[in-house]
Design a protein around this motif. Structure first.
Motif, PDB file in Angstrom:
ATOM      1  N   PRO A   1       0.836  -1.204   0.000  1.00 45.04           N
ATOM      2  CA  PRO A   1       0.000   0.000   0.000  1.00 45.04           C
ATOM      3  C   PRO A   1       0.861   1.239   0.000  1.00 45.04           C
ATOM      4  CG  PRO A   1      -0.839  -1.625   1.547  1.00 45.04           C
ATOM      5  CD  PRO A   1       0.485  -2.137   1.059  1.00 45.04           C
ATOM      6  N   PRO A   2       0.676   2.138  -0.962  1.00 41.10           N
ATOM      7  CA  PRO A   2       1.503   3.326  -1.053  1.00 41.10           C
ATOM      8  C   PRO A   2       1.198   4.279   0.082  1.00 41.10           C
ATOM      9  CG  PRO A   2      -0.277   3.462  -2.622  1.00 41.10           C
ATOM     10  CD  PRO A   2      -0.326   2.095  -2.019  1.00 41.10           C
ATOM     11  N   PRO A   3       2.016   5.315   0.245  1.00 42.71           N
ATOM     12  CA  PRO A   3       1.745   6.290   1.300  1.00 42.71           C
ATOM     13  C   PRO A   3       0.376   6.921   1.097  1.00 42.71           C
ATOM     14  CG  PRO A   3       3.939   6.601   0.351  1.00 42.71           C
ATOM     15  CD  PRO A   3       3.235   5.618  -0.509  1.00 42.71           C
ATOM     16  N   ARG A   4      -0.116   7.514   2.156  1.00 43.97           N
ATOM     17  CA  ARG A   4      -1.429   8.162   2.092  1.00 43.97           C
ATOM     18  C   ARG A   4      -1.453   9.136   0.925  1.00 43.97           C
ATOM     19  NH1 ARG A   4      -5.156   8.445   6.103  1.00 43.97           N
ATOM     20  NH2 ARG A   4      -6.785  10.008   5.922  1.00 43.97           N
TER      21      ARG A   4
ATOM     22  N   LEU B   1      12.275   2.390   1.919  1.00 40.35           N
ATOM     23  CA  LEU B   1      12.524   3.762   1.482  1.00 40.35           C
ATOM     24  C   LEU B   1      12.039   4.748   2.537  1.00 40.35           C
ATOM     25  CD1 LEU B   1      11.299   3.522  -2.234  1.00 40.35           C
ATOM     26  CD2 LEU B   1      13.662   3.353  -1.397  1.00 40.35           C
ATOM     27  N   SER B   2      12.633   5.914   2.531  1.00 42.31           N
ATOM     28  CA  SER B   2      12.177   6.973   3.431  1.00 42.31           C
ATOM     29  C   SER B   2      10.826   7.480   2.947  1.00 42.31           C
ATOM     30  CB  SER B   2      13.184   8.132   3.429  1.00 42.31           C
ATOM     31  OG  SER B   2      13.180   8.777   2.158  1.00 42.31           O
ATOM     32  N   PRO B   3      10.051   8.131   3.823  1.00 40.35           N
ATOM     33  CA  PRO B   3       8.761   8.679   3.395  1.00 40.35           C
ATOM     34  C   PRO B   3       8.892   9.599   2.187  1.00 40.35           C
ATOM     35  CG  PRO B   3       8.912   8.716   5.773  1.00 40.35           C
ATOM     36  CD  PRO B   3      10.264   8.303   5.267  1.00 40.35           C
ATOM     37  N   GLU B   4       9.967  10.388   2.143  1.00 42.04           N
ATOM     38  CA  GLU B   4      10.176  11.290   1.021  1.00 42.04           C
ATOM     39  C   GLU B   4      10.414  10.522  -0.271  1.00 42.04           C
ATOM     40  OE1 GLU B   4      10.823  13.162   4.804  1.00 42.04           O
ATOM     41  OE2 GLU B   4      11.807  11.426   3.892  1.00 42.04           O
ATOM     42  N   GLU B   5      11.216   9.441  -0.180  1.00 39.01           N
ATOM     43  CA  GLU B   5      11.493   8.630  -1.362  1.00 39.01           C
ATOM     44  C   GLU B   5      10.229   7.901  -1.833  1.00 39.01           C
ATOM     45  OE1 GLU B   5      16.168   7.339  -0.812  1.00 39.01           O
ATOM     46  OE2 GLU B   5      14.644   6.386   0.457  1.00 39.01           O
ATOM     47  N   GLN B   6       9.418   7.442  -0.890  1.00 38.49           N
ATOM     48  CA  GLN B   6       8.171   6.787  -1.252  1.00 38.49           C
ATOM     49  C   GLN B   6       7.248   7.752  -1.980  1.00 38.49           C
ATOM     50  OE1 GLN B   6       6.524   5.219   2.371  1.00 38.49           O
ATOM     51  NE2 GLN B   6       7.875   3.426   2.386  1.00 38.49           N
ATOM     52  N   GLN B   7       7.111   8.963  -1.443  1.00 44.37           N
ATOM     53  CA  GLN B   7       6.267   9.963  -2.081  1.00 44.37           C
ATOM     54  C   GLN B   7       6.761  10.308  -3.472  1.00 44.37           C
ATOM     55  OE1 GLN B   7       3.447  11.133  -1.266  1.00 44.37           O
ATOM     56  NE2 GLN B   7       3.170  10.801   0.932  1.00 44.37           N
TER      57      GLN B   7
END
Length: 417
Positions: free
Chosen positions: A28-31, A120-126
């Motif tokens: 599931p991708p980030p919100r 991955l970091s939240p920033e990389e995921q986004q």
């Protein structure tokens, strides 16, 4: 009743409708961002305004065990994983073994990619989600295409054609909800109107079948169990209640009559034998409710306007208006219909069946009723799918076949039929 939260759920539903649309990949991708959520909601509303939502009924109902055995949700040839379909197609033991191996490898590959994504970091995921531009992750698209081609290599030409013939009208109807697709194949206004009429007739027949099922299930209960159910129904969550009725309305939430959503169903209005004047008055209430919800949606989409909510007493006022329009007997009948729908929903949960003491024989009777209802809905769906396909010209149907083949396994050339 928080309609926006429900509509957001619908947006998620429509993100996977039709079946062959781009699907999210990996874990599931980030919100999603507010912009992505708004875009998904706009797309969902545009599709549902075209016609009541058309989710094809599978030929075979899926058990929970079958669902758990399908961890790789590739859209193409999804029926091939079901044991009933494997028997229908006459798959050999060798073919079943090959398919199991394909599924196992695909699941392992998907899990590996999901684990890498989580690291991955939240920033990389986004950043990755943004780069996907609303489509599946590139690796997921590649995996789905590989699975599709591997399935085609396992099946015989006849088995493959059987699946394609069965799937075509289901996928084609889904594509017709896309305005761009309708424009590309030259669907005319009169064709769109005919499709809407068919979609509305289909959902009305489904509503009638649902009401009939609820009444039959109620008759299977003992007086003691019936007496215990009002308390059980009171504990039903509001989200479950909204989504259950939304499904029966084809997710056309603007058709809700505040306080009495079942009035939005044609078979219910027919059962109440509403007069012409009553119909007119109810339509006015529905139109006012729809206008309020539309205003709320537009304000939500606006980035500068201050979002507003309907006055807290607006639904209560509408409810009182409905009660003033209906006769005492009509209101009593309506409440009985709505209660039995709620009972049918509640009895779908094992813990609630246990609460009212459902016996083993009743469980068996419920299963038989579910099977009969599923078969009835499947027959209706097949009939209406056939009518929907007759709206299209032979050339338009061929265009849709080519589009489905293109989406089925990516951009690779379609396998000769």
């Amino acid at each position: 009743m928080r309609f926006f939260s429900v509509i957001l759920v619908l947006a998620i539903c429509f993100a996977t409708f039709p079946v062959l649309a781009e699907q999210p990949g990996g874990s599931p991708p980030p919100r999603p961002t507010k912009r992505a959520a708004d875009d998904a909601m706009r797309d969902a509303m545009a599709r549902v305004r075209f016609a009541p939502m058309w989710m094809p009924v599978p030929r075979f109902s899926k058990s929970s065990n079958t669902e758990n055995a399908l961890p790789i949700p590739a859209a193409a040839y999804s029926e091939v994983w079901q044991p009933q379909w494997q028997a229908e197609l006459g798959l050999s033991a060798e073919q079943k073994g090959k398919l199991a191996a394909i599924n196992a490898k695909a699941v392992a590959d998907a899990k590996d990619h999901a684990e890498q994504f989580k690291k991955l970091s939240p920033e990389e995921q986004q950043a990755q989600v943004k780069a996907w531009a609303g489509k599946s992750a590139p690796w997921r698209q590649q995996l789905d295409n590989e699975v599709c081609r591997q399935i085609e290599a396992v099946l015989t030409p006849q088995q493959l054609q059987t699946l394609k013939d069965f799937s075509f009208p289901r996928y084609a109807v889904g594509l017709l909800y896309d305005a761009k697709v309708r424009q590309e194949i030259g669907v005319q206004p009169d064709q769109e109107n005919r499709f809407r009429r068919i979609a509305k007739e289909r959902i009305a027949r489904f509503q009638a079948a649902s009401m009939e099922r609820a009444e039959k299930q109620w008759s299977m209960l003992t007086p003691e169990q019936q007496a215990a159910l009002p308390d059980v129904v009171k504990r039903q969550g509001p989200t479950s209640a909204v989504l259950s009725i939304a499904w029966e309305l084809g997710f056309q939430l603007d058709a809700f009559v505040p306080g009495y959503p079942m009035l939005a169903e044609e078979p219910v209005r027919e059962r109440l034998a509403l007069s012409t004047e009553q119909q007119k008055q109810l339509q006015s209430i529905m139109a006012d409710s729809a206008a309020r919800k539309e205003k709320e949606r537009q304000e939500r989409f606006s980035r500068t306007a201050q979002s507003s909510q309907s006055p807290p007493d607006s639904e209560a006022d509408a409810k009182k208006q409905v009660e003033a329009i209906l006769t005492p007997q009509q209101l009593k009948t309506l409440n009985e219909i709505n209660f039995r729908r709620q009972v049918a929903l509640a009895l779908g949960y094992p813990e609630k069946r246990k609460t009212v003491g459902i016996t083993a024989q009743q469980e068996a009777d419920f299963q038989r009723l579910d099977k009969e209802t599923h078969e009835q809905l499947f027959r209706i769906d097949q009939e209406m799918l056939g009518q929907a396909m007759q709206i299209l010209t032979p050339h338009q149907r061929q265009q849709l076949r080519e589009e489905i083949d293109r989406r089925m396994c990516g951009d690779s050339p379609a396998k000769p039929e």
